[in-house]
Design an enzyme around this catalytic site. Sequence first.
Site, PDB file in Angstrom:
ATOM      1  N   GLU A 170      44.767  40.589  43.531  1.00 47.29           N
ATOM      2  CA  GLU A 170      45.681  39.454  42.950  1.00 47.29           C
ATOM      3  C   GLU A 170      46.398  39.098  43.950  1.00 47.29           C
ATOM      4  O   GLU A 170      47.508  39.669  44.322  1.00 47.29           O
ATOM      5  CB  GLU A 170      46.237  40.207  41.877  1.00 47.29           C
ATOM      6  CG  GLU A 170      47.067  39.325  41.082  1.00 47.29           C
ATOM      7  CD  GLU A 170      47.818  39.880  39.872  1.00 47.29           C
ATOM      8  OE1 GLU A 170      48.938  39.725  39.806  1.00 47.29           O
ATOM      9  OE2 GLU A 170      47.419  40.969  39.225  1.00 47.29           O
ATOM     10  N   CYS A 175      53.774  34.327  42.410  1.00 45.08           N
ATOM     11  CA  CYS A 175      52.768  33.727  42.870  1.00 45.08           C
ATOM     12  C   CYS A 175      52.169  32.397  42.038  1.00 45.08           C
ATOM     13  O   CYS A 175      51.478  31.758  42.631  1.00 45.08           O
ATOM     14  CB  CYS A 175      51.641  34.566  42.834  1.00 45.08           C
ATOM     15  SG  CYS A 175      51.252  35.404  41.055  1.00 45.08           S
TER      16      CYS A 175
END
Length: 473
Positions: A228, A262
């Site tokens: 991820e 993110c």
Amino acid sequence: MRFERRNPVSAERVWEGKAADAADVAHALAVARAAFPDWADAPQASRVAIVQRFGELLAFEATRLADLIGLETGKPRWEAASEVQSMIAKVGISIRAQAERAGERSEEAAGMRSVLRHRPHGVLAVFGPFNFPGHLPNGHIVPALLAGNTVLFKPSELAPATAEACLRLWRQAGLPAGVLDVLQGGAETGALLAEADLDGLLFTGSARTGARLAQRFAQTPQRILALEMGGNNPLMVWEPEDVEVAAALVLQSAFLSAGQRCTCARRLILPVGGEGDDLLDALLALCERLRVDAWDAEPIPFMGSVITPAAAETLLSVQAQRVAAGGRVLRAMRILREGTGLLGPGLLDASDIALPDEEVFGPLLQVQRAQDFEHALQLAGATRFGLAAGLISREPARYEQFRRRLRVGVLNWNRPLTGASSGLPFGGVGASGNHRPSAWYAADYCAFPVASLESPRLQIPEIPGLAAAAPAS
């Protein structure tokens, strides 16, 4: 080797301890391997009960844990408290997701039973990031434990105290010895753990580190790897219903968590002309009102510090490089208090430069102006990343075009780009992930399916082309 963690504003020492070395990693792996059979064979209800107890302890310790997260990372108290609430919610979500996506089901037909079951992989490593030191590792650890894996958790060296506090809560919840352990340390400890005899690794962090892990795991397809990673996320504003509201959504998308999410918007794509100019004017006015201060300051700040003073200096270097390449400063990102990680939000018009396809992990928003909507779509899609993208527009037809063209795992319309639901999968494609989304889909990579055909009695099978047996003489 000993190391410490200090608050990025006050320099107050938050944690001090020893980084795990090769012997520590080997010992922790052996203990986790020994604990695995009993934990994997424990009734699912027993594992669920311990995970639920952990959630209850999180709720009981919510204020204390939030204060620790704020102190350690520099994020404001309100935001740290929100992170802890996300951790608590993750427990129930993970239990439901595990039952739906990795449970057991069977069908009976013609005296035979077809059964789907799931089995844990074994010993999994979890590598955690600094920006959500509780919530993001929790999103791997909880489903991994529910599936019956044992876990070795290496937190970011910039958030060791939060990891240690969470481990204490797991032990108070009744988690058996060896089922979860924390290995503190930096890149060297991470490399030792990645090279160990694991059954899988669940990673949240930078694309650069994720690519190195993918190379390391390429020769071991028997091990699961879930990556991820970040993104160079575009946010387009095109014919918004309300410019002021649109500017507020942009502000939150770009500068929440001091730009250290993110999913934060890295590129703002606007039309050339008055509509884009109006949006920028409204955004710049909001930036002037935005409070940036220490995690526990009053009145409460919207933005806290970036993770370290050194990170702040690196971000300023990136800004200087963009300006040297021809970028035009609309609002300079600058250090607000010397020797700290407190940065004011920055806006840079990068329309006339070759913008590097990199994630700028901080409060710098890069603006690109488009001649028309097709040009805007081209700019938005011009990235090797594929984590998040957003459109602010009153026109549903524009959104239909947008969602069909953008290849991302998280795509929002008239919502902050930083918003994501734990009841949905979370992850990206391209350089943002390896098709192992977390959140609701985390159960998928924490166990493997076993498909069985079962019959309580032997049955003579039909074998075409088999000659009849010769009669007995």
